[in-house]
Design a protein around this motif. Structure first.
Motif, PDB file in Angstrom:
ATOM      1  N   UNK A  81       6.412   2.940   6.921  1.00 42.55           N
ATOM      2  CA  UNK A  81       6.866   3.172   5.547  1.00 42.55           C
ATOM      3  C   UNK A  81       6.507   4.578   5.088  1.00 42.55           C
ATOM      4  N   UNK A  82       5.283   4.996   5.351  1.00 39.96           N
ATOM      5  CA  UNK A  82       4.837   6.332   4.938  1.00 39.96           C
ATOM      6  C   UNK A  82       5.650   7.406   5.653  1.00 39.96           C
ATOM      7  N   UNK A  83       5.822   7.256   6.943  1.00 37.83           N
ATOM      8  CA  UNK A  83       6.560   8.264   7.705  1.00 37.83           C
ATOM      9  C   UNK A  83       8.001   8.402   7.227  1.00 37.83           C
ATOM     10  N   UNK A  84       8.582   7.326   6.720  1.00 44.70           N
ATOM     11  CA  UNK A  84       9.964   7.380   6.252  1.00 44.70           C
ATOM     12  C   UNK A  84      10.132   8.045   4.895  1.00 44.70           C
ATOM     13  N   UNK A  85       9.063   8.161   4.104  1.00 47.35           N
ATOM     14  CA  UNK A  85       9.227   8.706   2.756  1.00 47.35           C
ATOM     15  C   UNK A  85       8.481  10.010   2.507  1.00 47.35           C
ATOM     16  N   UNK A  86       7.573  10.389   3.359  1.00 45.99           N
ATOM     17  CA  UNK A  86       6.749  11.559   3.047  1.00 45.99           C
ATOM     18  C   UNK A  86       7.255  12.840   3.691  1.00 45.99           C
ATOM     19  N   UNK A  87       6.949  13.923   3.009  1.00 39.30           N
ATOM     20  CA  UNK A  87       7.156  15.257   3.569  1.00 39.30           C
ATOM     21  C   UNK A  87       5.809  15.890   3.881  1.00 39.30           C
ATOM     22  N   UNK A  88       4.740  15.138   3.628  1.00 42.27           N
ATOM     23  CA  UNK A  88       3.386  15.597   3.910  1.00 42.27           C
ATOM     24  C   UNK A  88       3.106  15.360   5.390  1.00 42.27           C
ATOM     25  N   UNK A 136       0.771  -1.249   0.000  1.00 42.89           N
ATOM     26  CA  UNK A 136       0.000   0.000   0.000  1.00 42.89           C
ATOM     27  C   UNK A 136       0.800   1.296   0.000  1.00 42.89           C
ATOM     28  N   UNK A 137       2.018   1.313   0.484  1.00 45.20           N
ATOM     29  CA  UNK A 137       2.717   2.579   0.696  1.00 45.20           C
ATOM     30  C   UNK A 137       2.962   3.359  -0.598  1.00 45.20           C
ATOM     31  N   UNK A 138       3.504   2.725  -1.613  1.00 44.21           N
ATOM     32  CA  UNK A 138       3.826   3.448  -2.848  1.00 44.21           C
ATOM     33  C   UNK A 138       2.584   3.997  -3.546  1.00 44.21           C
ATOM     34  N   UNK A 139       1.522   3.185  -3.757  1.00 50.04           N
ATOM     35  CA  UNK A 139       0.346   3.774  -4.401  1.00 50.04           C
ATOM     36  C   UNK A 139      -0.273   4.907  -3.583  1.00 50.04           C
ATOM     37  N   UNK A 140      -0.236   4.788  -2.262  1.00 50.94           N
ATOM     38  CA  UNK A 140      -0.771   5.836  -1.404  1.00 50.94           C
ATOM     39  C   UNK A 140       0.016   7.124  -1.597  1.00 50.94           C
ATOM     40  N   UNK A 141       1.340   7.024  -1.607  1.00 50.26           N
ATOM     41  CA  UNK A 141       2.169   8.224  -1.771  1.00 50.26           C
ATOM     42  C   UNK A 141       2.034   8.798  -3.178  1.00 50.26           C
ATOM     43  N   UNK A 142       1.959   7.938  -4.185  1.00 54.24           N
ATOM     44  CA  UNK A 142       1.764   8.428  -5.556  1.00 54.24           C
ATOM     45  C   UNK A 142       0.450   9.198  -5.667  1.00 54.24           C
ATOM     46  N   UNK A 143      -0.612   8.645  -5.091  1.00 57.34           N
ATOM     47  CA  UNK A 143      -1.915   9.303  -5.121  1.00 57.34           C
ATOM     48  C   UNK A 143      -1.855  10.647  -4.391  1.00 57.34           C
TER      49      UNK A 143
END
Length: 141
Positions: A127-134, A91-98
């Motif tokens: 996973x999300x916390x490690x890649x997002x700036x949002x 789920x992490x990559x599609x969520x971040x792409x969206x």
């Protein structure tokens, strides 16, 4: 303050809490709520679904169950919202792409708080916390 809020939604009790929080924030800010679900499907099955009506139907049914649950939870909401269901191996990559494509300025999601070991075995929140700036609001049990 927020214009687009994304809630990661898998139908669990914790995801329902995240959806409630996201909906409240969206209503307070006049924001659009993006309810995002990923059907976890191996990449090989995703490719097969294009040529297998039975497999495509199974994936569609799984997504519709989550979509129906989200719609039920949002039935009294006053905020604008949309529900998005995608098939992907994780789920992490599609969520971040969206989130990037839709100018999301807040992500709301649940975390079971299973501790340090879970972080090494695929926690979506981690996973999300490690890649997002949002900015990301984590709802814990």
């Amino acid at each position: 303050m927020f214009k687009n809020i994304l809630v990661a939604f898998d139908g669990s009790d914790l995801a329902e809490k995240a959806l409630t929080m996201g909906e409240e924030l969206a209503a307070q800010n006049g924001a659009t709520l993006h309810i995002f679900h990923v059907n976890i499907v191996a990449a090989s099955l995703s490719a097969q679904a294009a040529s297998s009506p039975a497999l495509a139907d199974m994936l569609s049914t799984a997504g519709e169950k989550v979509r129906t649950k989200a719609q039920e939870l949002m039935k009294d909401s006053t905020c604008a919202y949309q529900i998005v269901v995608q098939n992907a191996p994780a789920p992490a990559k599609p969520l971040m792409d969206y989130a990037k494509r839709n100018d999301v300025d807040l992500i709301v999601m649940g975390s079971r708080g299973l501790g340090t070991m879970k972080q090494y075995f695929g926690s979506v929140a981690h996973s999300i916390l490690n890649v997002t700036h949002i900015p990301t609001l984590i709802i814990k049990e």
